[in-house]
Design an enzyme around this catalytic site. Structure first.
Site, PDB file in Angstrom:
ATOM      1  N   GLY A  50      -9.544   5.004  -6.303  1.00  0.00           N
ATOM      2  CA  GLY A  50      -8.299   4.246  -6.421  1.00  0.00           C
ATOM      3  C   GLY A  50      -7.213   4.763  -5.504  1.00  0.00           C
ATOM      4  N   SER A  93      -2.130   4.737 -14.330  1.00  0.00           N
ATOM      5  CA  SER A  93      -3.072   4.458 -15.437  1.00  0.00           C
ATOM      6  C   SER A  93      -3.585   3.017 -15.492  1.00  0.00           C
ATOM      7  CB  SER A  93      -2.485   4.817 -16.813  1.00  0.00           C
ATOM      8  OG  SER A  93      -2.405   6.211 -16.989  1.00  0.00           O
ATOM      9  N   ASN A 122      -6.195  12.645 -11.174  1.00  0.00           N
ATOM     10  CA  ASN A 122      -6.867  13.051 -12.416  1.00  0.00           C
ATOM     11  C   ASN A 122      -6.582  14.535 -12.629  1.00  0.00           C
ATOM     12  OD1 ASN A 122      -8.940  14.653 -11.100  1.00  0.00           O
ATOM     13  ND2 ASN A 122      -9.797  12.697 -10.437  1.00  0.00           N
ATOM     14  N   GLY A 171      -5.453   1.391 -13.397  1.00  0.00           N
ATOM     15  CA  GLY A 171      -6.733   1.159 -12.728  1.00  0.00           C
ATOM     16  C   GLY A 171      -7.861   1.625 -13.630  1.00  0.00           C
ATOM     17  N   ASP A 214       0.873  -1.175   0.000  1.00  0.00           N
ATOM     18  CA  ASP A 214       0.000   0.000   0.000  1.00  0.00           C
ATOM     19  C   ASP A 214       0.910   1.225   0.000  1.00  0.00           C
ATOM     20  OD1 ASP A 214      -1.583   2.157   0.679  1.00  0.00           O
ATOM     21  OD2 ASP A 214      -2.506   1.185   2.417  1.00  0.00           O
ATOM     22  N   ILE A 215       0.869   2.005  -1.065  1.00  0.00           N
ATOM     23  CA  ILE A 215       1.816   3.105  -1.231  1.00  0.00           C
ATOM     24  C   ILE A 215       1.651   4.176  -0.142  1.00  0.00           C
ATOM     25  CG2 ILE A 215       0.430   4.564  -2.796  1.00  0.00           C
ATOM     26  CD1 ILE A 215       3.053   4.901  -4.459  1.00  0.00           C
ATOM     27  N   TYR A 228      -8.116   4.094 -15.482  1.00  0.00           N
ATOM     28  CA  TYR A 228      -7.680   4.635 -16.775  1.00  0.00           C
ATOM     29  C   TYR A 228      -7.393   3.540 -17.810  1.00  0.00           C
ATOM     30  CZ  TYR A 228      -7.579   9.580 -15.365  1.00  0.00           C
ATOM     31  OH  TYR A 228      -7.930  10.846 -14.987  1.00  0.00           O
ATOM     32  N   ASP A 284      -5.575   7.480  -5.614  1.00  0.00           N
ATOM     33  CA  ASP A 284      -5.772   8.908  -5.317  1.00  0.00           C
ATOM     34  C   ASP A 284      -6.602   9.069  -4.034  1.00  0.00           C
ATOM     35  OD1 ASP A 284      -5.857  11.651  -5.632  1.00  0.00           O
ATOM     36  OD2 ASP A 284      -7.116  11.638  -7.428  1.00  0.00           O
TER      37      ASP A 284
HETATM   38  P1  ADP Z   1      -5.546   5.440 -12.745  1.00  0.00           P
HETATM   39  O1  ADP Z   1      -6.723   6.360 -12.713  1.00  0.00           O
HETATM   40  O2  ADP Z   1      -4.252   6.171 -13.099  1.00  0.00           O
HETATM   41  O3  ADP Z   1      -5.774   4.214 -13.553  1.00  0.00           O
HETATM   42  P2  ADP Z   1      -6.080   4.028 -10.203  1.00  0.00           P
HETATM   43  O4  ADP Z   1      -5.947   4.597  -8.845  1.00  0.00           O
HETATM   44  O5  ADP Z   1      -7.452   3.677 -10.678  1.00  0.00           O
HETATM   45  O6  ADP Z   1      -5.319   5.034 -11.198  1.00  0.00           O
HETATM   46  O7  ADP Z   1      -5.196   2.713 -10.284  1.00  0.00           O
HETATM   47  C1  ADP Z   1      -3.799   2.699 -10.386  1.00  0.00           C
HETATM   48  C2  ADP Z   1      -3.245   1.484  -9.680  1.00  0.00           C
HETATM   49  O8  ADP Z   1      -3.134   1.774  -8.277  1.00  0.00           O
HETATM   50  C3  ADP Z   1      -4.095   0.222  -9.777  1.00  0.00           C
HETATM   51  O9  ADP Z   1      -3.242  -0.876 -10.102  1.00  0.00           O
HETATM   52  C4  ADP Z   1      -4.661   0.078  -8.351  1.00  0.00           C
HETATM   53  O10 ADP Z   1      -4.862  -1.287  -8.003  1.00  0.00           O
HETATM   54  C5  ADP Z   1      -3.528   0.644  -7.551  1.00  0.00           C
HETATM   55  N1  ADP Z   1      -3.818   1.062  -6.153  1.00  0.00           N
HETATM   56  C6  ADP Z   1      -4.999   1.370  -5.565  1.00  0.00           C
HETATM   57  N2  ADP Z   1      -4.815   1.701  -4.267  1.00  0.00           N
HETATM   58  C7  ADP Z   1      -3.475   1.588  -4.030  1.00  0.00           C
HETATM   59  C8  ADP Z   1      -2.633   1.782  -2.877  1.00  0.00           C
HETATM   60  N3  ADP Z   1      -3.146   2.167  -1.709  1.00  0.00           N
HETATM   61  N4  ADP Z   1      -1.292   1.572  -3.010  1.00  0.00           N
HETATM   62  C9  ADP Z   1      -0.767   1.191  -4.202  1.00  0.00           C
HETATM   63  N5  ADP Z   1      -1.503   0.995  -5.319  1.00  0.00           N
HETATM   64  C10 ADP Z   1      -2.829   1.186  -5.228  1.00  0.00           C
END
Ligand code: ADP
Length: 185
Positions: free
Chosen positions: A39, A124, A31, A126, A17-18, A128, A41
């Site tokens: 997601g 991108s 965005n 998720g 989890d980042i 996107y 963000d």
């Molecule tokens: P985008 O709109 O750029 O596609 P998203 O947030 O929908 O961004 O997804 C980007 C990636 O981040 C996906 O692989 C999603 O599973 C991942 N993600 C979601 N939450 C976390 C988190 N807490 N830590 C790391 N990665 C995450």
């Protein structure tokens, strides 16, 4: 965990989890409004507190391929670098260049901030819609190129939420590894 040394710096891929990363800067897949979303963000704004969104309001949005920084609020990271990835259509609308650009611009901003360690999510990949098997090599190569050309950043860690996404980044790192009998591209 998978790791590769490039230009004196380390590129790693880990599952996790980042929002919990103890690096100098984490990158947000935002965005173009920079006013929050779902997601990663949403997770960053939830974990970092409302101060990040207040700072974002003053930034006036962000174009795809660009990056802008705020503080890390209540996160362990000192900074959040907000970048906007491309929305994937068919792969022929300049998506790859924009995705590579996001990584390069984020690292330029990190250098300006004096950040030495930076964590990226799978930008991108998720909502996107970028196919991760295409996105992972683009992301990893863009970072490697940057690290070969610039000093100052010691660690870039891709922090991947799901096992499938992690495996693609692990594979992309493996493909960059120089090995006997394989031409380096
Ligand atoms: P985008 O709109 O750029 O596609 P998203 O947030 O929908 O961004 O997804 C980007 C990636 O981040 C996906 O692989 C999603 O599973 C991942 N993600 C979601 N939450 C976390 C988190 N807490 N830590 C790391 N990665 C995450």
């Amino acid at each position: 965990m998978s790791a590769l040394v490039v230009g004196g710096a380390m590129i790693e891929a880990v599952r996790g989890d980042i929002t919990r990363e103890p690096v100098d800067a984490i990158v947000n897949a935002a965005n173009s409004t920079l006013l929050g979303g779902g997601g990663v963000d949403g997770a960053i704004h939830r974990a970092g507190g409302p101060g990040i969104l207040s700072e974002c309001r003053a930034l006036g949005g962000c174009e795809a391929g660009e990056a802008k920084a705020t503080s890390g609020g209540e996160l362990r990271a000192r900074f959040v670098i907000h970048t906007v990835g491309p929305i994937y259509r068919d792969g022929r609308q300049g998506e790859a260049a924009l995705l590579a650009g996001c990584h390069k611009r984020s690292l330029e901003v990190a250098l300006e901030l004096g950040a030495r360690s930076v964590a990226f999510p799978a930008i991108s990949c998720g909502v996107y819609g970028y196919p991760v098997h295409e996105a992972a090599p683009i992301a990893v190569r863009a970072v490697a190129e940057f690290l070969r050309a610039h000093s100052g950043i010691e660690l870039v860690r891709f922090v991947l939420y799901s096992p499938e996404v992690y495996r693609e980044f692990e594979h992309a790192l493996e493909m960059l590894r120089p090995s006997p009998g394989r031409e380096r591209s």
